[in-house]
Design a protein around this motif. Sequence first.
Motif, PDB file in Angstrom:
ATOM      1  N   ARG A 188      -4.667 -10.012  -1.111  1.00 27.77           N
ATOM      2  CA  ARG A 188      -4.203  -8.744  -1.671  1.00 27.77           C
ATOM      3  C   ARG A 188      -3.934  -8.817  -3.158  1.00 27.77           C
ATOM      4  O   ARG A 188      -3.731  -7.777  -3.800  1.00 27.77           O
ATOM      5  CB  ARG A 188      -2.939  -8.283  -0.936  1.00 27.77           C
ATOM      6  CG  ARG A 188      -3.136  -7.891   0.510  1.00 27.77           C
ATOM      7  CD  ARG A 188      -4.303  -6.923   0.695  1.00 27.77           C
ATOM      8  NE  ARG A 188      -4.202  -5.787  -0.200  1.00 27.77           N
ATOM      9  CZ  ARG A 188      -3.596  -4.643   0.103  1.00 27.77           C
ATOM     10  NH1 ARG A 188      -3.055  -4.484   1.296  1.00 27.77           N
ATOM     11  NH2 ARG A 188      -3.553  -3.648  -0.759  1.00 27.77           N
ATOM     12  N   SER A 207      -5.830  -9.191  -5.574  1.00 32.20           N
ATOM     13  CA  SER A 207      -6.844  -8.482  -6.369  1.00 32.20           C
ATOM     14  C   SER A 207      -7.139  -7.082  -5.850  1.00 32.20           C
ATOM     15  O   SER A 207      -8.002  -6.397  -6.407  1.00 32.20           O
ATOM     16  CB  SER A 207      -8.144  -9.295  -6.392  1.00 32.20           C
ATOM     17  OG  SER A 207      -8.622  -9.513  -5.085  1.00 32.20           O
ATOM     18  N   THR A 208      -6.453  -6.643  -4.796  1.00 34.74           N
ATOM     19  CA  THR A 208      -6.699  -5.305  -4.234  1.00 34.74           C
ATOM     20  C   THR A 208      -5.384  -4.538  -4.186  1.00 34.74           C
ATOM     21  O   THR A 208      -4.738  -4.455  -3.143  1.00 34.74           O
ATOM     22  CB  THR A 208      -7.319  -5.403  -2.828  1.00 34.74           C
ATOM     23  OG1 THR A 208      -6.476  -6.212  -1.991  1.00 34.74           O
ATOM     24  CG2 THR A 208      -8.696  -6.013  -2.882  1.00 34.74           C
ATOM     25  N   ASP A 224       0.807  -1.224   0.000  1.00 31.37           N
ATOM     26  CA  ASP A 224       0.000   0.000   0.000  1.00 31.37           C
ATOM     27  C   ASP A 224       0.839   1.273   0.000  1.00 31.37           C
ATOM     28  O   ASP A 224       0.315   2.364   0.260  1.00 31.37           O
ATOM     29  CB  ASP A 224      -0.919   0.013   1.229  1.00 31.37           C
ATOM     30  CG  ASP A 224      -2.074  -0.960   1.089  1.00 31.37           C
ATOM     31  OD1 ASP A 224      -2.446  -1.278  -0.056  1.00 31.37           O
ATOM     32  OD2 ASP A 224      -2.605  -1.412   2.120  1.00 31.37           O
ATOM     33  N   LYS A 279      -8.093 -12.871 -10.439  1.00 30.52           N
ATOM     34  CA  LYS A 279      -8.482 -14.035  -9.644  1.00 30.52           C
ATOM     35  C   LYS A 279      -8.409 -15.311 -10.472  1.00 30.52           C
ATOM     36  O   LYS A 279      -8.120 -16.383  -9.932  1.00 30.52           O
ATOM     37  CB  LYS A 279      -9.881 -13.830  -9.069  1.00 30.52           C
ATOM     38  CG  LYS A 279      -9.948 -12.744  -8.009  1.00 30.52           C
ATOM     39  CD  LYS A 279     -11.321 -12.647  -7.369  1.00 30.52           C
ATOM     40  CE  LYS A 279     -11.345 -11.583  -6.275  1.00 30.52           C
ATOM     41  NZ  LYS A 279     -12.665 -11.489  -5.603  1.00 30.52           N
ATOM     42  N   SER A 284      -9.896  -1.803   2.348  1.00 24.18           N
ATOM     43  CA  SER A 284      -9.565  -1.340   1.005  1.00 24.18           C
ATOM     44  C   SER A 284     -10.784  -0.856   0.246  1.00 24.18           C
ATOM     45  O   SER A 284     -10.658  -0.197  -0.778  1.00 24.18           O
ATOM     46  CB  SER A 284      -8.885  -2.471   0.228  1.00 24.18           C
ATOM     47  OG  SER A 284      -9.704  -3.621   0.217  1.00 24.18           O
ATOM     48  N   THR A 285     -11.989  -1.193   0.733  1.00 32.29           N
ATOM     49  CA  THR A 285     -13.196  -0.764   0.040  1.00 32.29           C
ATOM     50  C   THR A 285     -13.768   0.509   0.639  1.00 32.29           C
ATOM     51  O   THR A 285     -14.907   0.867   0.385  1.00 32.29           O
ATOM     52  CB  THR A 285     -14.266  -1.869   0.104  1.00 32.29           C
ATOM     53  OG1 THR A 285     -14.535  -2.188   1.485  1.00 32.29           O
ATOM     54  CG2 THR A 285     -13.794  -3.118  -0.606  1.00 32.29           C
ATOM     55  N   ARG A 339      -7.250  -4.308   6.547  1.00 24.47           N
ATOM     56  CA  ARG A 339      -7.182  -3.142   5.679  1.00 24.47           C
ATOM     57  C   ARG A 339      -8.525  -2.941   4.998  1.00 24.47           C
ATOM     58  O   ARG A 339      -8.997  -3.807   4.254  1.00 24.47           O
ATOM     59  CB  ARG A 339      -6.096  -3.337   4.621  1.00 24.47           C
ATOM     60  CG  ARG A 339      -4.696  -3.409   5.216  1.00 24.47           C
ATOM     61  CD  ARG A 339      -4.030  -2.060   5.158  1.00 24.47           C
ATOM     62  NE  ARG A 339      -2.828  -2.026   5.975  1.00 24.47           N
ATOM     63  CZ  ARG A 339      -1.830  -1.184   5.765  1.00 24.47           C
ATOM     64  NH1 ARG A 339      -1.888  -0.325   4.792  1.00 24.47           N
ATOM     65  NH2 ARG A 339      -0.782  -1.175   6.561  1.00 24.47           N
ATOM     66  N   ALA A 377     -11.280   5.190  -1.627  1.00 22.43           N
ATOM     67  CA  ALA A 377     -11.522   4.865  -3.034  1.00 22.43           C
ATOM     68  C   ALA A 377     -11.689   6.136  -3.855  1.00 22.43           C
ATOM     69  O   ALA A 377     -11.201   6.231  -4.996  1.00 22.43           O
ATOM     70  CB  ALA A 377     -12.760   3.977  -3.161  1.00 22.43           C
TER      71      ALA A 377
END
Length: 597
Positions: free
Chosen positions: A362, A364-365, A218, A415, A304-305, A302, A310
Motif C-alpha cells: 500500500r 505506493s497506492t 482508503d 518505491k 486499486s487499479t 483491494r 480511478a
Amino acid sequence: MLSSSSPARSRCEKFPSKNDKKRKERKMSDRERDWDFYLRTVSNSARDSNFSNDSASDPDLLHAVKKLCDFCRQEEKSSEDLIARVYPHINKIFQRSIASLSQSSSSNGILLLVILQFCLDFGEVVLHDADPSLRTFFRSCLSREFADPVVATATLDFLNVNKNKLFISFPNLLPQFFPLLLKLIAWNGEKLERPFLKVFQGLVSPGSFLPLFPSLVDLPILVVALEKVERSSGSLIGSSIASMQKSAAPEMLLALMDEAYTGSTIGDGGGDSESEDSSTIDVADPLFLELLKDENDGLAERHSTSPGVAAVIQAAMNSPQSDRLKQILNMAPRLLDVYFTFALHDANNSLICALIPILMARNSTLFPDKNYMYEVRRRLLEFMLAAFQRSPDFIALLKKPIIDRLGEAYDSPEKTELALQLCWAIGEHGGGGGSHKDAARELFESLELLLYENLSSSRLGLRQDSAVNSENRNIRKSSQSRLLCFVITAIAKLATNHLELLPRARVALGKVARSRISDSRVWRRARDYLGLMNEPALCLSVLGPTRHSHGHMHYPGTVNWNEGGTKMIAHIPFYILGEQEGPPFHDFSFSDILPRR
C-alpha cells in the motif's frame, strides 16, 4: 419561641407532621400516576396495528420509554417487578421498529438506542441476551442512518457509555461492524473524532486487525465514493447502501457468464456504453462493493487499479475538495497513529508479520493528495522499522516480499524510498540475525544485484534520456546516490554479521571504490568500509549487530568495557594487544591521542 435545641423541636423532627406525610404520599401518588401513564403509552404503541406509520418517531413514545427506564433505575425496592412489567412492551416496540424501517420516513435510531440501553442495564433481570439486538441495530438501523448526525452522535455516546461492558461481554461486535463505523466517521467528520477515538480500540481484534489497515488508508476514497452515491442516488439517510451490493449480484453473474462464453471482459460495453458522467462508479465494481460494505468479511484484495474508481478519484482531484474530504485527509493519519500504537503494544508477532507485506504494497497506492501521501507514508515506514526493531526475525521471515520490493527500487520515487528503508533495516539487523544464514545470503545477493545495476546505470550516465530535463536528471541522480550509499552500508553490515559473506563484500565494495562514479560520496563510503574491514575489531564495533545472540543490546560505535581484560587496554578502542607479542602494530603514539598540558 422555641430555641433550636428545645425538646419540642426535637420531637417535631423525630415525628414528621401530617403535612409532611401528605406531601410524601402526594409525591408517591404522582410517581405512580406518571408510571401508569407512561406504561400505558408504551403498551398502546406496542399493540397499535398501525405502528409502521412512523409511530417509532413519536416524541411522546420516546419520552415515555426514557421515563420508564429512569423509573426502573430509581426504584430500588420494586425495580425487578417494574422491569418485568416494562420489558415485554419495550421488546415488542424494538422488534416492530426494526421491521418497519424500510417503510419509515423518519429516524428510529434514537428510540432503538434507548431500548438497547434498557437491555444492557436490565438484561440479566429479564434473561435477555443483548447480542442479537445489538447486531440487529447495526445491521438494520445504523446501516441506513449512519449519515444522520444526530443518530451518529447518539451511537458513539452509547458505545462510550457502555464501552467496558461491550468490550468484555461482546468482544466481537465492534470488530464485525468496523466498516460501518468507519463510514459513520468518514461522513460526519472531525466533530465526532474525539468520541470515535475513545471506542477505536474496540474495533481491533485478531479477526479485524489486518482488514482494518487498508480500510483506514482508503478513508478518503470511501468519502469520495459516498459523495458520489449521494449525488447519484439522493440522501444517504434512510437508504441502505448494502442493498446495492445485493442488487448488483445478478449483473455480476451475467457479466461473468458473458465473459465465459464470448471472451469479453467484465465492464466492456463497446463505444456506446460510455456514460455522460465519466466519473460514474459501476455498482458491480469490486472496490466499490468492498468500500461500502457494512460488515467485516475478512481481508479482501483491494482492486486499486479499477478503471471506474480511478476515474472517480481523478474527477475528485480535478474539482475543489469538499469539506468532508478535507477533514478525512487530516483525520486518517491520526487514526493510523492510534492503530499502529495499538499494534506495537498489543498485537502479537504473527499479526504484525502478516501486516508488513500489506503495508509495503500500500505504500505506493494511496489517495493522490500530496500532503496526505507524505503523512501516511511517513507513518508506514516508521511503523515498519519499529516492527523490525522489535522482532529482527521478521526480516528473515519476510525475505521474499523484501527482495521483491528491492527489485522495484526504480519504479517510482516512493518505491525507491521504501527500498532504501529496507536496505537500512537489512543491514541494521543483520538480515534477521546470526541464526538466519540462508536468508542473509539471499538478501545479500539481492543487494549485490541492486548495487551492480546501479553501477552500470551510473556509468551510462544514469540512463540519460533526451526527454528528461536537467532538473529531473539531477533529482534522479541524487536519489540514486542516496540509495547506493544505503546499499553499500547494508552490504558492509551484513558481511560483518555473517563472516562467510566477507569475501564477496570486499569484491563488491572494491568495484564501487574503483568505479569513481560522478558522486564522490558513494565511492568514498565504499573505500572507508573497505578500510574498516581490514580492522576486524573496529569494524565489529562500528558495523556490528545492535543485538547480540544472547539478547542484550549493543550500539555500534560503543565498547563493552567489561571485555577490556582480553580485548583492549585503557580507553583506546582498538585491539592494541590482540594477543600479540612485541611492539604494538599501530602507527600512532599516545601523544597523538592524549591532550597536552
